[in-house]
Design a protein around this motif. Structure first.
Motif, short mmCIF file in Angstrom:
data_model
loop_
_atom_site.label_atom_id
_atom_site.label_comp_id
_atom_site.label_asym_id
_atom_site.label_seq_id
_atom_site.Cartn_x
_atom_site.Cartn_y
_atom_site.Cartn_z
N THR B 127 44.59 31.65 27.26
CA THR B 127 44.14 31.45 25.89
C THR B 127 45.23 31.98 24.97
O THR B 127 45.82 33.01 25.25
N SER B 128 45.52 31.29 23.87
CA SER B 128 46.48 31.84 22.93
C SER B 128 45.81 32.94 22.12
O SER B 128 45.05 32.68 21.20
N ILE B 129 46.10 34.21 22.50
CA ILE B 129 45.47 35.32 21.79
C ILE B 129 45.86 35.27 20.31
O ILE B 129 45.05 35.55 19.43
N GLY B 130 47.12 34.88 20.06
CA GLY B 130 47.60 34.83 18.68
C GLY B 130 46.73 33.93 17.82
O GLY B 130 46.24 34.34 16.76
N ILE B 131 46.52 32.69 18.29
CA ILE B 131 45.71 31.74 17.51
C ILE B 131 44.28 32.26 17.40
O ILE B 131 43.67 32.22 16.33
N THR B 132 43.75 32.77 18.53
CA THR B 132 42.37 33.29 18.53
C THR B 132 42.19 34.34 17.43
O THR B 132 41.26 34.25 16.62
N VAL B 133 43.10 35.33 17.42
CA VAL B 133 42.95 36.42 16.44
C VAL B 133 43.10 35.90 15.02
O VAL B 133 42.33 36.27 14.13
N ARG B 134 44.10 35.02 14.82
CA ARG B 134 44.32 34.49 13.47
C ARG B 134 43.09 33.74 12.97
O ARG B 134 42.68 33.88 11.81
N VAL B 135 42.46 32.94 13.85
CA VAL B 135 41.26 32.21 13.44
C VAL B 135 40.15 33.20 13.07
O VAL B 135 39.49 33.05 12.04
N LEU B 136 39.98 34.24 13.90
CA LEU B 136 38.94 35.24 13.61
C LEU B 136 39.21 35.94 12.28
O LEU B 136 38.29 36.16 11.49
N VAL B 137 40.49 36.29 12.03
CA VAL B 137 40.83 36.94 10.76
C VAL B 137 40.58 35.98 9.60
O VAL B 137 39.97 36.35 8.59
N ASP B 138 41.04 34.72 9.76
CA ASP B 138 40.89 33.74 8.68
C ASP B 138 39.42 33.51 8.35
O ASP B 138 39.06 33.28 7.19
N LEU B 139 38.56 33.58 9.37
CA LEU B 139 37.13 33.37 9.14
C LEU B 139 36.44 34.68 8.74
O LEU B 139 35.22 34.72 8.63
#
Lengths: 277, 277
Positions: B127-139
């Motif tokens: 899983t791309s942790i980077g994308i995961t975290v960014r999506v969670l932060v953005d939301l």
């Protein structure tokens, strides 16, 4: 280069640079000299741990760009103009002496041909503004009058250096020097140096506006880096060194020009500091 | 790549990423998706302004390393352990579903051979942790319980992804899978994940000591970056992805562990902010 190898080399660069910087300060010498020594030791000259490659070269260029931006930020244009005549004298001496010495040694001592000797003289013209500023900072002389004179002269030397090499190149290829072409390049660079900070300053209200309507994080740093990169590219296009563009960006955003945005940047830094804390 | 061309491409990347990030936020979508779209548009898929090359790849790796360090900094190990069972369930589902689907589509729909199909399934695991975290932060869901579960699962997925690919590689080359080798790799990674934050934490008093005797500027950032790079290299050596090392460095320096140094960092940030201001 493998990613892990790249990280290891970066680590080696940081640790050795910091180590020798500390040692040199301990010896009452400018820390930047320690960093240069670290580069000589781990570089191809001695141990050969780090070979200069495209990536490290481009990373270094980003570093120089940011350093010159910082120099611009801390430069007071009024004071630079006030010491303009002294700066010009230092610049001319700093151009003529090494150029003449480089040419003389190559031509008379090493018996090289005229053109190569002229080129060797030409490469001696430019001053490393980065090293100059770091030495002044390390010696705690950054905000003295001497420092203003030296930095003004170093900027001029860099411009003269580029023009001299361009003229020599023309001379080597065509056998003549076009006064018109040389004048044109110098005119472009002069216009750029005068206009760039003014245009960049006009850009500041747009930056403030964009950052106030922005809903993403880090709009201000992104805009500042964009300004630096944009002016560096334009600087290259008019025939000047890229660092002149980032220096101009720094001048435009310096304290006296830049109060409205400064508060926002401080706010960002606090946020980051709190996060790390 | 010419220096000026490199700067121009960097400028293009920053401006397009910021532009599409803003547009996506305006459309109530996570800004990181806008940044991905920007990459697709200016990259080789569409306009081809930017070709992926070694330098941009390594710059991106530095970015991912720093992002995972930040994720580690903001992660509360206690909470991650508390939701450990849920995370594990999510991780296993997140591994099994895409791996099975990837294999099934390759093997049955596209009629590929067994080994290539297994590899395609294997590449779906991480899983791309980077994308995961960014999506969670953005939301704005970064500090919810769901976020802890998802991030814990993403870290596990990345580890499982590396192990699965290593096992598949062995299987493809030797035709058998060594349970002992696989167990050894997983044991090393587990030991690293447990020990790295503890060792990094032991390093903190040394960092505080070094920074207090240091006479050069920026010793703390240099030490933190060294810690991140060092753990990334060790992580790679034990067979785990590099980002696991920087995540561990972040965990070790997180708020609860890190009060003495935090004040110093804040001091540095203030100084920088004042300079820019």
């Amino acid at each position: 280069m493998d990613v892990s190898e790249f990280f290891l080399k970066l680590l080696l660069i940081i640790i050795s640079a910091k180590f020798f910087a500390e040692v040199f300060i301990y010896l009452h010498l400018p820390s930047v000299l320690g960093e240069v020594i670290a580069g000589i030791i781990i570089g191809p000259s001695l141990l050969g741990f780090i070979e200069p490659d495209a990536t490290f070269h481009l990373l270094a260029e980003i570093g120089i760009l940011l350093l010159l931006f910082e120099v611009g930020l801390e430069t007071d244009v009024g004071q630079i103009i006030k010491v303009g005549i002294q700066s010009t004298l230092v610049a001319i001496t700093g151009v003529a002496t090494p150029a003449a010495a480089g040419f003389w040694v190559s031509y008379h001592w090493f018996g090289l041909d005229m053109i190569p000797s002229l080129f060797i003289g030409g490469t001696m013209v430019a001053t490393s503004i980065g090293i100059t500023v770091r030495v002044l900072v390390d010696l705690k002389k950054r905000h003295t009058k001497v420092s203003q004179i030296v930095i003004g002269a170093a900027v001029m030397d860099d411009v003269i250096g580029v023009v001299v090499l361009a003229v020599l190149y023309d001379f080597a290829v065509k056998g003549t020097v076009s006064i018109a072409d040389t004048a044109r390049v110098m005119f472009f660079i002069a216009v750029f140096l005068v206009l760039a900070p003014i245009i960049a300053k006009l850009f500041v209200p747009t930056m403030a506006k964009l950052s106030s309507v922005s809903k993403t994080k880090g709009m201000i740093p992104a805009l500042i880096v964009s300004l630096i990169l944009g002016l560096a590219v334009i600087s290259h296009k008019v025939g000047a060194p890229e660092i002149l563009g980032s220096f101009a960006a720094g001048l435009a955003l310096a304290r006296r020009f830049f109060l409205p945005l400064g508060a926002t940047i401080e706010h960002y830094s606090h946020e980051m500091a709190e996060k790390i804390e």
